[in-house]
Design an enzyme around this catalytic site. Structure first.
Site, PDB file in Angstrom:
ATOM      1  CD  GLU A   1     -35.913 -88.951  57.896  1.00 40.98           C
ATOM      2  OE1 GLU A   1     -34.721 -89.297  57.969  1.00 40.98           O
ATOM      3  OE2 GLU A   1     -36.743 -89.512  57.144  1.00 40.98           O
TER       4      GLU A   1
ATOM      5  N   GLY B   1     -34.543 -93.440  50.167  1.00 38.80           N
ATOM      6  CA  GLY B   1     -34.315 -93.986  51.503  1.00 38.80           C
ATOM      7  C   GLY B   1     -34.496 -95.495  51.501  1.00 38.80           C
ATOM      8  N   GLY B   2     -35.693 -95.940  51.870  1.00 38.92           N
ATOM      9  CA  GLY B   2     -35.993 -97.371  52.042  1.00 38.92           C
ATOM     10  C   GLY B   2     -35.489 -98.275  50.927  1.00 38.92           C
TER      11      GLY B   2
ATOM     12  CG  HIS C   1     -33.440 -85.793  55.187  1.00 37.62           C
ATOM     13  ND1 HIS C   1     -34.479 -86.175  55.996  1.00 37.62           N
ATOM     14  CD2 HIS C   1     -33.519 -86.550  54.069  1.00 37.62           C
ATOM     15  CE1 HIS C   1     -35.156 -87.149  55.381  1.00 37.62           C
ATOM     16  NE2 HIS C   1     -34.588 -87.388  54.208  1.00 37.62           N
TER      17      HIS C   1
ATOM     18  CG  ASN D   1     -30.792 -90.421  53.370  1.00 39.66           C
ATOM     19  OD1 ASN D   1     -29.945 -90.750  54.196  1.00 39.66           O
ATOM     20  ND2 ASN D   1     -31.788 -89.595  53.642  1.00 39.66           N
ATOM     21  CD1 TRP D   2     -28.125 -96.525  52.042  1.00 43.07           C
ATOM     22  CD2 TRP D   2     -26.251 -97.140  53.091  1.00 43.07           C
ATOM     23  NE1 TRP D   2     -27.368 -97.246  51.156  1.00 43.07           N
ATOM     24  CE2 TRP D   2     -26.213 -97.645  51.771  1.00 43.07           C
ATOM     25  CE3 TRP D   2     -25.158 -97.402  53.932  1.00 43.07           C
ATOM     26  CZ2 TRP D   2     -25.138 -98.388  51.279  1.00 43.07           C
ATOM     27  CZ3 TRP D   2     -24.092 -98.142  53.455  1.00 43.07           C
ATOM     28  CH2 TRP D   2     -24.079 -98.632  52.140  1.00 43.07           C
ATOM     29  CE  LYS D   3     -34.563 -91.540  55.000  1.00 44.15           C
ATOM     30  NZ  LYS D   3     -35.988 -91.250  55.102  1.00 44.15           N
TER      31      LYS D   3
ATOM     32  N   GLY E   1     -40.985 -92.227  53.350  1.00 40.44           N
ATOM     33  CA  GLY E   1     -41.155 -93.447  54.130  1.00 40.44           C
ATOM     34  C   GLY E   1     -42.605 -93.858  54.327  1.00 40.44           C
TER      35      GLY E   1
ATOM     36  CD  GLU F   1     -35.801 -86.379  50.380  1.00 36.61           C
ATOM     37  OE1 GLU F   1     -35.629 -87.496  49.900  1.00 36.61           O
ATOM     38  OE2 GLU F   1     -35.433 -86.059  51.519  1.00 36.61           O
TER      39      GLU F   1
ATOM     40  CB  SER G   1     -42.566 -93.454  48.756  1.00 34.95           C
ATOM     41  OG  SER G   1     -42.799 -93.336  50.150  1.00 34.95           O
TER      42      SER G   1
HETATM   43  P1  PGA Z   1     -37.898 -92.913  51.395  1.00 38.98           P
HETATM   44  O1  PGA Z   1     -36.940 -91.748  51.987  1.00 38.98           O
HETATM   45  O2  PGA Z   1     -37.369 -93.246  50.035  1.00 38.98           O
HETATM   46  O3  PGA Z   1     -37.754 -94.038  52.370  1.00 38.98           O
HETATM   47  O4  PGA Z   1     -39.278 -92.342  51.343  1.00 38.98           O
HETATM   48  C1  PGA Z   1     -36.476 -90.727  51.158  1.00 38.98           C
HETATM   49  C2  PGA Z   1     -35.601 -89.770  51.941  1.00 38.98           C
HETATM   50  O5  PGA Z   1     -35.950 -89.407  53.060  1.00 38.98           O
HETATM   51  O6  PGA Z   1     -34.532 -89.344  51.448  1.00 38.98           O
END
Ligand code: PGA
Length: 253
Positions: free
Chosen positions: A100, A237-238, A98, A12-14, A176, A170, A216
């Site tokens: 966010e 994500g990251g 998600h 997930n590149w956000k 993150g 999640e 993470s």
């Molecule tokens: P993260 O994000 O791996 O940077 O913690 C995961 C996500 O929000 O899908």
């Protein structure tokens, strides 16, 4: 690897990666994962980079996801993206709900559910995200929150459609932050989600359901997470923003 269900590793590149950067990352990733056959690999770029990634991954073992969609077919919804637009751009999956989006963009159980229904109606495979905040966990509300999000997100979804849904667990406090849930903590919630889906549908549906863990995930911790019986994949994500680390995640053993 000895998994009951086909693992699904999604990046997930956000709000990262211009089309130019997306093309570059994807081109580097392709050869690193080219011989991986026993798991699904998914990239989820922002809308403006979807076309670039679609073109780059043509004929490879990588699938494409969007990060959101609108629940209506088309019309006067300035700034929104429809399921048909995503399908036409080469998307197979769509991430829905998600944390966010729930936290910053006002998504509710109702809008999440409308989006899941729209995705399924149009033939996109939804990745429905659920997860509790730290405050909710500490207040002993984990069960209640997860049950509400699972039940709410899946409201009026038929048994047949349910076979196409992926759920991503999640924990908000792990996204993150570098704080991963322990494999045991994560598996406990995955088992709870499976239990909930069994109660809503059937043992068969629950046993077939793929549940990703997100928060993470790194090349260092992916294998211990994936070794847990109810963890069927990762939503990353990251660590998905670099071809080498995403490839390492995909290639977990
Ligand atoms: P993260 O994000 O791996 O940077 O913690 C995961 C996500 O929000 O899908």
């Amino acid at each position: 690897m000895n998994k009951k269900r086909v693992p699904i590793i999604a990046g997930n590149w956000k709000m990262n990666m211009t089309a130019t950067q997306a093309r570059e990352l994807t081109s580097k990733l392709i050869p690193l994962v080219a011989n991986v056959k026993d798991r699904d690999i998914v990239l989820s770029p922002p809308f403006t980079s979807i076309a670039a990634v679609a073109e780059t991954i043509k004929g490879t073992n990588i699938g494409l996801a969007a990060q959101n969609l609108h629940w209506e077919d088309k019309g006067a919804f300035t700034g929104e993206i429809s399921a048909d637009m995503l399908l036409d751009s080469g998307c197979k999956y769509v991430i829905i709900g998600h944390s966010e989006r729930r936290q910053y963009f006002g998504e509710t159980e109702e809008t999440v559910n409308r989006k899941v229904k729209q995705a399924l109606k149009k033939g996109l495979l939804p990745i429905l995200c659920v997860g509790e905040t730290l405050a909710e966990r500490e207040a002993g509300r984990l069960n209640e929150i997860i049950s509400r999000q699972v039940t709410g997100g899946l409201k009026d979804i038929s048994t047949d459609d349910m076979k196409k849904v992926v759920i991503a667990y999640e924990p908000v406090w792990a996204i993150g932050t570098g704080k991963t849930a322990t494999p045991e903590q994560a598996n406990e919630v995955h088992a709870l989600i499976r239990q909930k889906v069994k109660a809503l549908y059937s043992t068969d549906i629950a046993e077939g359901l793929r549940i990703q863990y997100g928060g993470s995930v790194t090349p260092e911790n992916v294998s211990t997470l994936m070794a847990m019986p109810d963890i069927d994949g990762a939503l990353v994500g990251g660590a998905s923003l670099k071809p080498e680390s995403f490839a390492a995640l995909v290639r977990f053993t």
